[in-house]
Design an enzyme around this catalytic site. Structure first.
Site, mmCIF file in Angstrom:
data_model
loop_
_atom_site.group_PDB
_atom_site.id
_atom_site.type_symbol
_atom_site.label_atom_id
_atom_site.label_comp_id
_atom_site.label_asym_id
_atom_site.label_seq_id
_atom_site.Cartn_x
_atom_site.Cartn_y
_atom_site.Cartn_z
ATOM 1 N N CYS A 168 16.313 76.538 7.389
ATOM 2 C CA CYS A 168 17.754 76.575 7.137
ATOM 3 C C CYS A 168 18.089 75.463 6.151
ATOM 4 C CB CYS A 168 18.524 76.345 8.444
ATOM 5 S SG CYS A 168 20.308 76.611 8.279
ATOM 6 N N CYS B 163 17.705 86.929 20.614
ATOM 7 C CA CYS B 163 18.228 85.986 19.613
ATOM 8 C C CYS B 163 17.292 86.054 18.418
ATOM 9 C CB CYS B 163 18.244 84.590 20.244
ATOM 10 S SG CYS B 163 18.719 83.299 19.095
ATOM 11 N N SER C 33 30.169 77.889 14.706
ATOM 12 C CA SER C 33 29.707 76.596 15.202
ATOM 13 C C SER C 33 30.704 75.532 14.782
ATOM 14 C CB SER C 33 28.328 76.300 14.615
ATOM 15 O OG SER C 33 27.409 77.257 15.095
ATOM 16 N N CYS D 221 18.872 76.797 22.312
ATOM 17 C CA CYS D 221 19.641 76.685 21.067
ATOM 18 C C CYS D 221 19.232 75.445 20.292
ATOM 19 C CB CYS D 221 21.129 76.528 21.363
ATOM 20 S SG CYS D 221 21.829 77.857 22.275
ATOM 21 N N ASN E 282 20.442 70.328 23.203
ATOM 22 C CA ASN E 282 19.009 70.410 23.499
ATOM 23 C C ASN E 282 18.261 69.441 22.589
ATOM 24 O OD1 ASN E 282 19.111 72.565 25.466
ATOM 25 N ND2 ASN E 282 19.791 73.830 23.750
ATOM 26 N N CYS F 90 22.549 70.666 9.467
ATOM 27 C CA CYS F 90 23.358 70.164 10.583
ATOM 28 C C CYS F 90 22.540 69.088 11.298
ATOM 29 C CB CYS F 90 23.724 71.301 11.540
ATOM 30 S SG CYS F 90 24.715 72.573 10.722
ATOM 31 N N HIS G 247 31.939 72.464 16.837
ATOM 32 C CA HIS G 247 31.306 71.191 17.227
ATOM 33 C C HIS G 247 32.143 69.934 17.088
ATOM 34 C CE1 HIS G 247 27.847 73.674 17.636
ATOM 35 N NE2 HIS G 247 27.513 73.707 16.370
ATOM 36 N N GLU H 296 10.992 82.432 14.453
ATOM 37 C CA GLU H 296 10.937 82.708 15.890
ATOM 38 C C GLU H 296 12.044 83.646 16.336
ATOM 39 O OE1 GLU H 296 8.805 78.786 17.640
ATOM 40 O OE2 GLU H 296 10.904 78.501 17.192
ATOM 41 N N CYS I 4 20.492 69.727 14.748
ATOM 42 C CA CYS I 4 19.723 70.971 14.894
ATOM 43 C C CYS I 4 18.303 70.776 14.382
ATOM 44 C CB CYS I 4 20.409 72.097 14.115
ATOM 45 S SG CYS I 4 19.507 73.657 14.204
ATOM 46 N N SER J 62 26.483 84.397 14.402
ATOM 47 C CA SER J 62 26.943 83.008 14.514
ATOM 48 C C SER J 62 26.801 82.319 13.165
ATOM 49 C CB SER J 62 26.105 82.280 15.568
ATOM 50 O OG SER J 62 26.489 80.923 15.644
HETATM 51 N N1 SAH Z 1 23.320 78.829 11.591
HETATM 52 C C1 SAH Z 1 24.072 79.516 12.570
HETATM 53 C C2 SAH Z 1 23.253 80.129 13.705
HETATM 54 C C3 SAH Z 1 22.108 79.341 14.312
HETATM 55 S S1 SAH Z 1 22.287 78.168 15.568
HETATM 56 C C4 SAH Z 1 25.120 78.607 13.146
HETATM 57 O O1 SAH Z 1 25.155 77.443 12.787
HETATM 58 O O2 SAH Z 1 25.967 79.072 13.907
HETATM 59 C C5 SAH Z 1 22.946 78.795 17.009
HETATM 60 C C6 SAH Z 1 23.786 77.730 17.749
HETATM 61 O O3 SAH Z 1 22.990 76.647 18.304
HETATM 62 C C7 SAH Z 1 24.783 77.068 16.803
HETATM 63 O O4 SAH Z 1 26.011 76.955 17.411
HETATM 64 C C8 SAH Z 1 24.152 75.703 16.631
HETATM 65 O O5 SAH Z 1 25.091 74.783 16.187
HETATM 66 C C9 SAH Z 1 23.600 75.419 17.994
HETATM 67 N N2 SAH Z 1 22.638 74.331 18.008
HETATM 68 C C10 SAH Z 1 21.902 73.856 16.984
HETATM 69 N N3 SAH Z 1 21.141 72.830 17.386
HETATM 70 C C11 SAH Z 1 21.374 72.647 18.691
HETATM 71 C C12 SAH Z 1 20.845 71.763 19.674
HETATM 72 N N4 SAH Z 1 19.909 70.879 19.372
HETATM 73 N N5 SAH Z 1 21.314 71.866 20.934
HETATM 74 C C13 SAH Z 1 22.223 72.815 21.246
HETATM 75 N N6 SAH Z 1 22.749 73.684 20.374
HETATM 76 C C14 SAH Z 1 22.331 73.605 19.112
#
Ligand code: SAH
Length: 386
Positions: free
Chosen positions: A127, A120, A234, A354, A311, A131, A236, A107, A134, A212
């Site tokens: 992936c 984006c 990222s 995100c 999210n 995480c 967190h 996407e 995600c 990112s």
């Molecule tokens: N793999 C890369 C880029 C993709 S995610 C990374 O980890 O940075 C882009 C951003 O969205 C990252 O900061 C990720 O941690 C965040 N993200 C992932 N799942 C999410 C969710 N459910 N709600 C909000 N942000 C989220």
């Protein structure tokens, strides 16, 4: 292969084996033109057609010699990702589902704002980093996207959004924050970054392209040698115990190592700051103590924090922190001397926010990173390269 300037005397190759010009940097395109028996400056003309005029048909490239065009048509292609579905959110955000293979899709999301248009893009189908918060991670990993697929997303979005030659730019900013871990697809991502920044390509300034990463430390050092785009990380969590639970790669590359790599990147690139993304998870990483601990780690460094309201997606155990808690967390960071902002959530009603990008991934990998990390730790804490 026939390398003279004349049309090929051999039958054209199968469409699949044609070189997709969207995957070639300026240097690659020059070398390719030479291989076809043409002058390297033809690459400039080709890039002008491709990126300035948004043209993807060789027959329309009228300032190229006819036999060269015929040669290109036979041996090269300008193949764009195929759109499977477009969804438009009430706030104007658009999400496209793009075909990767017969049963695989990824996407991209366009987020319009008054002063810019941010695209984006995805870097992988799925992936492998696992995480826990995600939704892309739930899909598993299928494959890396090619350079042409990375560049093709930007090209396609511009066209779909009505780009006209000589007209205003539509996609003004590109963020590699879609599906996948861009630094795990280093080989294809770096040439795509070059094409985004090249003044003959999309001609975006380095501050308008953001990569990112979840924190692949060795690749951050490598990136510092090969590109100078803006870096987002990222994070967190303020401590290793929690971060290792949320972002398993932390077990290989803990926070202190990651931050060293970030400061190195900024030094090398003469950059302004690293943006640390911090997803706000209710009662997990959003307490005042955690804000203080985070501020302590980052204050005095070229860092800013972008707080992302979580999210949700089906099956997740996490909940979003309340607005009041997110604001308190931001204020605490500011008081602790760290620049902090809250990311406005966009495109929620079409699952375009995100961490909500899932595409369509049939996971062909048996082993995911989470398992690799545990295995590595079991083997006497030896490092496994990614
Ligand atoms: N793999 C890369 C880029 C993709 S995610 C990374 O980890 O940075 C882009 C951003 O969205 C990252 O900061 C990720 O941690 C965040 N993200 C992932 N799942 C999410 C969710 N459910 N709600 C909000 N942000 C989220």
């Amino acid at each position: 292969m026939n390398v003279s300037g004349s049309p090929p005397s051999v039958p054209p190759m199968q469409p699949d084996s044609r070189v997709n010009l969207l995957g070639l940097t300026r240097a690659g395109l020059e070398a390719y033109c030479e291989r076809l028996g043409s002058k390297p400056f033809r690459a400039r003309q080709l890039m002008n057609w491709l990126y300035k005029r948004g043209c993807n048909r060789f027959e329309d490239m009228t300032d190229l010699a006819k036999d060269f065009r015929a040669r290109l048509a036979a041996e090269a292609s300008i193949e764009l990702p195929q759109i499977l579905r477009l969804q438009r959110a009430s706030d104007g955000t658009c999400k496209w589902l793009l075909r990767a293979d017969a049963d695989q899709a990824y996407e991209m999301v366009y987020i319009p704002e008054s002063d810019r248009g941010t695209l984006c893009i995805s870097s992988q189908v799925g992936c492998a980093l696992d995480c826990s918060f995600c939704s892309t991670a739930q899909q598993g990993f299928n494959r890396n996207l090619s350079t042409a697929e990375l560049v093709g997303q930007v090209w396609l979005a511009n066209r779909e959004l009505g780009f006209q030659p000589g007209g205003d730019r539509i996609v003004t900013n590109v963020v590699l924050m879609g599906m996948g871990e861009p630094l795990a697809n280093f080989r294809n991502v770096v040439p795509a970054l070059h094409i985004l920044l090249d003044d003959l390509g999309f001609d975006l300034s380095r501050r308008r392209v953001t990569l990112s990463t979840s924190g692949l430390v060795p690749q951050i050092y490598k990136l510092a040698q090969e590109s100078n785009v803006a870096l987002a990380v990222s994070l967190h969590a303020p401590d290793d115990a929690l971060r290792s639970r949320l972002v398993p790669i932390n077990r290989l590359h803990p926070i202190a190592e990651l931050l060293e790599a970030c400061w190195h990147y900024i030094d090398e690139q003469n950059g302004r700051s690293v943006t640390f993304e911090y997803v706000m998870l209710d009662a997990v990483n959003d307490s005042p103590e955690q804000a203080r601990a985070l501020a302590k780690r980052l204050a005095g460094h070229p860092a800013k924090v972008n707080l992302i309201p979580f999210n949700p997606f089906p099956g997740t155990p996490y909940r979003r922190s309340s607005d009041a808690v997110i604001e308190r967390f931001r204020d605490q960071l500011l008081r602790g001397g760290v620049m902090a902002t809250i990311r406005r959530t966009r495109g929620e009603d079409i699952d375009a926010a995100c961490g909500q990008l899932v595409g369509q991934v049939i996971d062909r990998t048996v082993v995911r990173l989470g398992a690799r990390v545990s295995a590595a730790q079991a083997r006497d804490r030896t490092r496994v390269p990614l």
